[in-house]
Design an enzyme around this catalytic site. Structure first.
Site, PDB file in Angstrom:
ATOM      1  N   ARG A   1      -4.132  10.417   4.828  1.00  0.00           N
ATOM      2  CA  ARG A   1      -3.053  11.392   4.894  1.00  0.00           C
ATOM      3  C   ARG A   1      -2.213  11.432   3.614  1.00  0.00           C
ATOM      4  NH1 ARG A   1       0.109  14.302   8.526  1.00  0.00           N
ATOM      5  NH2 ARG A   1       2.310  14.204   8.029  1.00  0.00           N
TER       6      ARG A   1
ATOM      7  N   CYS B   1      -4.847   8.181   9.954  1.00  0.00           N
ATOM      8  CA  CYS B   1      -4.890   7.518  11.256  1.00  0.00           C
ATOM      9  C   CYS B   1      -4.531   8.475  12.377  1.00  0.00           C
ATOM     10  CB  CYS B   1      -3.877   6.369  11.280  1.00  0.00           C
ATOM     11  SG  CYS B   1      -4.422   4.892  10.444  1.00  0.00           S
TER      12      CYS B   1
ATOM     13  N   LYS C   1      14.131  15.522  10.686  1.00  0.00           N
ATOM     14  CA  LYS C   1      13.790  14.179  11.177  1.00  0.00           C
ATOM     15  C   LYS C   1      13.399  13.378   9.934  1.00  0.00           C
ATOM     16  CE  LYS C   1      10.262  12.367  14.335  1.00  0.00           C
ATOM     17  NZ  LYS C   1       9.150  12.716  15.206  1.00  0.00           N
TER      18      LYS C   1
ATOM     19  N   SER D   1      11.312  11.671   7.390  1.00  0.00           N
ATOM     20  CA  SER D   1       9.884  11.624   7.054  1.00  0.00           C
ATOM     21  C   SER D   1       9.708  10.985   5.690  1.00  0.00           C
ATOM     22  CB  SER D   1       9.302  13.041   7.031  1.00  0.00           C
ATOM     23  OG  SER D   1       8.049  13.025   6.365  1.00  0.00           O
ATOM     24  N   VAL D   2       8.950   9.910   5.680  1.00  0.00           N
ATOM     25  CA  VAL D   2       8.698   9.185   4.427  1.00  0.00           C
ATOM     26  C   VAL D   2       7.927  10.098   3.467  1.00  0.00           C
ATOM     27  CG1 VAL D   2       7.465   7.219   3.422  1.00  0.00           C
ATOM     28  CG2 VAL D   2       8.705   6.959   5.582  1.00  0.00           C
TER      29      VAL D   2
ATOM     30  N   ASP E   1       5.153   0.527  11.897  1.00  0.00           N
ATOM     31  CA  ASP E   1       3.924  -0.094  11.397  1.00  0.00           C
ATOM     32  C   ASP E   1       3.791  -1.570  11.806  1.00  0.00           C
ATOM     33  OD1 ASP E   1       3.125   2.241  10.277  1.00  0.00           O
ATOM     34  OD2 ASP E   1       3.516   1.676   8.199  1.00  0.00           O
TER      35      ASP E   1
ATOM     36  N   VAL F   1       2.609  18.854   8.934  1.00  0.00           N
ATOM     37  CA  VAL F   1       3.143  18.841   7.558  1.00  0.00           C
ATOM     38  C   VAL F   1       4.248  19.893   7.390  1.00  0.00           C
ATOM     39  CG1 VAL F   1       1.093  17.877   6.447  1.00  0.00           C
ATOM     40  CG2 VAL F   1       1.272  20.355   6.744  1.00  0.00           C
ATOM     41  N   ASP F   2       4.833  20.318   8.515  1.00  0.00           N
ATOM     42  CA  ASP F   2       5.841  21.378   8.432  1.00  0.00           C
ATOM     43  C   ASP F   2       7.045  21.018   7.553  1.00  0.00           C
ATOM     44  OD1 ASP F   2       6.182  19.510  10.480  1.00  0.00           O
ATOM     45  OD2 ASP F   2       7.471  20.798  11.671  1.00  0.00           O
TER      46      ASP F   2
ATOM     47  N   LYS G   1       0.840  -1.203   0.000  1.00  0.00           N
ATOM     48  CA  LYS G   1       0.000   0.000   0.000  1.00  0.00           C
ATOM     49  C   LYS G   1       0.875   1.254   0.000  1.00  0.00           C
ATOM     50  CE  LYS G   1      -1.761   1.734   3.962  1.00  0.00           C
ATOM     51  NZ  LYS G   1      -1.451   3.159   4.110  1.00  0.00           N
ATOM     52  N   ASN G   2       1.883   1.266   0.871  1.00  0.00           N
ATOM     53  CA  ASN G   2       2.669   2.485   1.035  1.00  0.00           C
ATOM     54  C   ASN G   2       3.595   2.768  -0.139  1.00  0.00           C
ATOM     55  OD1 ASN G   2       1.405   2.873   3.431  1.00  0.00           O
ATOM     56  ND2 ASN G   2       3.199   2.544   4.739  1.00  0.00           N
TER      57      ASN G   2
ATOM     58  N   ARG H   1      -8.544  -0.651   4.683  1.00  0.00           N
ATOM     59  CA  ARG H   1      -7.676   0.372   4.095  1.00  0.00           C
ATOM     60  C   ARG H   1      -6.331  -0.228   3.721  1.00  0.00           C
ATOM     61  NH1 ARG H   1      -6.369   4.858   7.800  1.00  0.00           N
ATOM     62  NH2 ARG H   1      -5.053   5.244   6.014  1.00  0.00           N
TER      63      ARG H   1
ATOM     64  N   ARG I   1       1.035  14.426  13.627  1.00  0.00           N
ATOM     65  CA  ARG I   1       1.415  14.300  12.221  1.00  0.00           C
ATOM     66  C   ARG I   1       1.321  15.617  11.452  1.00  0.00           C
ATOM     67  NH1 ARG I   1      -0.912   8.696   9.915  1.00  0.00           N
ATOM     68  NH2 ARG I   1       1.087   8.507   8.895  1.00  0.00           N
TER      69      ARG I   1
ATOM     70  N   ILE J   1       8.708   6.823  16.725  1.00  0.00           N
ATOM     71  CA  ILE J   1       8.316   7.568  15.523  1.00  0.00           C
ATOM     72  C   ILE J   1       7.069   8.416  15.778  1.00  0.00           C
ATOM     73  CG2 ILE J   1       7.765   7.399  13.058  1.00  0.00           C
ATOM     74  CD1 ILE J   1      10.493   6.207  13.627  1.00  0.00           C
TER      75      ILE J   1
HETATM   76  C1  UD1 Z   1       4.503   6.874   6.382  1.00  0.00           C
HETATM   77  C2  UD1 Z   1       3.656   5.635   6.235  1.00  0.00           C
HETATM   78  C3  UD1 Z   1       3.185   5.127   7.585  1.00  0.00           C
HETATM   79  C4  UD1 Z   1       4.387   4.923   8.510  1.00  0.00           C
HETATM   80  C5  UD1 Z   1       5.268   6.168   8.551  1.00  0.00           C
HETATM   81  C6  UD1 Z   1       6.565   5.968   9.318  1.00  0.00           C
HETATM   82  C7  UD1 Z   1       2.567   5.815   4.079  1.00  0.00           C
HETATM   83  C8  UD1 Z   1       1.319   6.006   3.314  1.00  0.00           C
HETATM   84  N1  UD1 Z   1       2.502   5.916   5.397  1.00  0.00           N
HETATM   85  O1  UD1 Z   1       3.673   7.868   6.983  1.00  0.00           O
HETATM   86  O2  UD1 Z   1       2.510   3.892   7.394  1.00  0.00           O
HETATM   87  O3  UD1 Z   1       3.936   4.640   9.820  1.00  0.00           O
HETATM   88  O4  UD1 Z   1       5.612   6.581   7.213  1.00  0.00           O
HETATM   89  O5  UD1 Z   1       7.288   4.918   8.768  1.00  0.00           O
HETATM   90  O6  UD1 Z   1       3.601   5.550   3.519  1.00  0.00           O
HETATM   91  N2  UD1 Z   1       6.615  14.626  10.827  1.00  0.00           N
HETATM   92  C9  UD1 Z   1       6.678  15.952  11.216  1.00  0.00           C
HETATM   93  N3  UD1 Z   1       6.459  16.905  10.250  1.00  0.00           N
HETATM   94  C10 UD1 Z   1       6.202  16.597   8.964  1.00  0.00           C
HETATM   95  C11 UD1 Z   1       6.153  15.236   8.579  1.00  0.00           C
HETATM   96  C12 UD1 Z   1       6.379  14.273   9.538  1.00  0.00           C
HETATM   97  O7  UD1 Z   1       6.905  16.270  12.375  1.00  0.00           O
HETATM   98  O8  UD1 Z   1       6.000  17.519   8.150  1.00  0.00           O
HETATM   99  C13 UD1 Z   1       6.850  13.575  11.847  1.00  0.00           C
HETATM  100  C14 UD1 Z   1       5.625  12.706  12.097  1.00  0.00           C
HETATM  101  O9  UD1 Z   1       4.719  13.308  12.988  1.00  0.00           O
HETATM  102  C15 UD1 Z   1       6.253  11.456  12.634  1.00  0.00           C
HETATM  103  C16 UD1 Z   1       7.573  11.356  11.873  1.00  0.00           C
HETATM  104  O10 UD1 Z   1       7.806  12.675  11.357  1.00  0.00           O
HETATM  105  O11 UD1 Z   1       6.547  11.611  14.005  1.00  0.00           O
HETATM  106  C17 UD1 Z   1       7.585  10.361  10.731  1.00  0.00           C
HETATM  107  O12 UD1 Z   1       6.437  10.540   9.943  1.00  0.00           O
HETATM  108  P1  UD1 Z   1       6.444  10.259   8.365  1.00  0.00           P
HETATM  109  O13 UD1 Z   1       7.609   9.402   8.004  1.00  0.00           O
HETATM  110  O14 UD1 Z   1       6.299  11.545   7.664  1.00  0.00           O
HETATM  111  O15 UD1 Z   1       5.115   9.419   8.215  1.00  0.00           O
HETATM  112  P2  UD1 Z   1       4.134   9.387   6.962  1.00  0.00           P
HETATM  113  O16 UD1 Z   1       4.886   9.661   5.719  1.00  0.00           O
HETATM  114  O17 UD1 Z   1       2.923  10.179   7.261  1.00  0.00           O
END
Ligand code: UD1
Length: 430
Positions: A102, A126, A172, A174-175, A317, A133-134, A22-23, A409, A131, A339
């Protein structure tokens, strides 16, 4: 609302085919917005999130053609879907469509890169933490975007219609932010360097697809991506990699119930940390030519301490599923979530099975019990839901999991895959 009813205590034996991730599928689908030409994706899983993203992409003008068969058919293989974004007819991603998932926020990257403008609702998804988006917004600003927040929407513009290459250093891992900035940078003017990029396999899968579409990206698989912008991207045919989270989930399920299960199509290198942990619990983990085999015959489950980490560490996950397994271990284990700050919602539900878990900040301490008992439980988020299924598979008596739309989902044909291996599990409609 559908529920899942299961009766625990049955070993799992047989084969479980692993679906496309999915991801990986979601960002790959979104990448189709970057080109006028068709992007053909192979091995796309049949999931509610995929359907939802199809609706969002259609709203932007993407033509979607599904080849082969839809859900409900005997065919267990993934879908082959062609996405053609000849014209972007709308650069707004509305709240009604974006709020449930998201990852749909990620359309902001390609829309901005190709059209020079995007208006995307702030995301939902979720409830596993705030979470924000900064990182996304800072990354896009570094590429020259002007960004405002207006009535719950992020409104982004590229001055002169085109983004400009820059160095983006994420504070940090962020995927999602890595996906978005990488996609945006493919069409920017000049070179972009992403420092502290996510190394998750799904990022590599997307990067390889972008390269097949004509993007110039080096450093794939590392935490430093270098992207040389090009004028346009073209079509490609690309395969979605196997789902490492689904793989780990069924591996833990088989460990929990005992038995012998081949996870067909699984690639162990995508979740080596989790498989190593599983091996340390005393379960046999064997790599075979067509997948990964999990065997546990009679032995107890040894406790193992874990800490979630970005790839290649133990994935967040799989944290909930591992906690379910540890609830049956022969000792005490500690599980630290690094995380997300609110990812222990399954603890209260696992307690309904008789699990002994205490939480102190970001660490859960799990004291294994000899037996779990079936219960009525509530799915709270995607991965937490499946941890309840795992617990139910090993619990004595009947378990009913409510609110299972979370499961749909992210897990393709869950009941089907498990019941073929001997689980007593069914969906109750309504
Ligand atoms: C993706 C995955 C999710 C997985 C997560 C971490 C998908 C669709 N989802 O979520 O299943 O649990 O990676 O492996 O691929 N953060 C910030 N600011 C930002 C963005 C992120 O502070 O702008 C923080 C988040 O709150 C979190 C950390 O960074 O604490 C990691 O989040 P992120 O890797 O961005 O997760 P997703 O991409 O949303």
């Amino acid at each position: 609302m559908d529920r899942i009813r299961l009766v625990g205590g049955h070993e799992l034996n047989g084969e479980i085919p692993i679906s496309g991730a999915k991801n990986a599928a979601l960002p790959l689908m979104i990448a189709s917005l970057l080109t006028q030409e068709p992007l053909v994706l192979v091995n796309v899983p049949r999931l509610a999130d995929v359907k939802q993203l199809e609706r969002i992409l259609e709203n932007h003008g993407v033509d979607i053609a599904v080849h082969g068969r839809r859900r409900g058919d005997a065919d267990m293989g993934g879908q082959r879907i062609t996405f053609t974004a000849s014209d972007i007819v709308d650069t707004t991603a509305p709240y009604e469509l974006v709020s449930t998932m998201r990852a749909s926020f990620w359309v902001i990257g390609p829309l901005l890169a190709r059209e020079g403008t995007a208006r995307v609702s702030l995301p939902g998804g979720c409830a596993i933490g705030t979470r924000p988006v900064d990182f996304y917004l800072e990354g896009l600003r570094a590429l020259g975007a002007e960004i405002d927040i207006d009535e719950g929407y992020v409104v982004a513009r590229a001055p002169g219609g085109r983004l400009k290459g820059a160095t983006v250093t994420f504070p940090k891992v962020s995927v999602g932010a890595t996906h978005v900035v990488m996609m945006a940078a493919t069409l920017a003017q000049g070179t972009t360097i992403i420092e502290n990029a996510a190394r998750e396999p799904e990022v590599g899968n997307l990067a390889e697809c972008l390269v097949a579409m004509g993007a110039k990206i080096s450093g794939i698989g590392t935490d430093r991506l270098v992207i040389e912008g090009v004028e346009t991207l073209g079509g490609a045919i690309h395969e979605v990699l196997p789902d490492r989270i689904e793989t780990g989930t069924y591996a833990f399920a088989a460990a929990m119930t005992g038995g012998d299960v081949l996870l067909r199509g699984a690639r162990p290198e995508l979740l080596q940390a989790a498989l190593d942990v599983l091996a340390r619990t005393g379960v046999e983990v064997r790599t075979e030519t067509d997948g990964v085999r999990i065997v546990r015959n009679g032995s107890g489950i040894d406790p193992v301490d874990i800490e979630t980490e970005p790839f290649p560490g133990f994935p967040t996950d799989l944290q909930a599923q591992f906690m379910a397994l540890m609830a049956r271990s022969t000792g005490v284990s500690s599980i630290r979530e690094t995380i997300f700050e609110n990812r222990f919602m399954h603890v209260a539900e696992l307690a309904r099975f008789g699990a002994r878990i205490s939480v102190d900040g970001q660490t859960a301490r799990v004291t294994g019990v000899p037996e779990l008992k079936g219960a009525q439980v509530m799915a709270t988020d995607l991965r937490a839901s499946v941890s309840l299924v795992i617990a139910g598979l090993a619990a004595r008596g009947e378990t009913v999991v409510n609110r299972i739309y979370h499961l749909d989902r992210g897990f393709e044909r869950l009941e089907d895959k498990l019941s073929r291996c001997g689980a007593q599990i069914e969906r109750i409609a309504g």
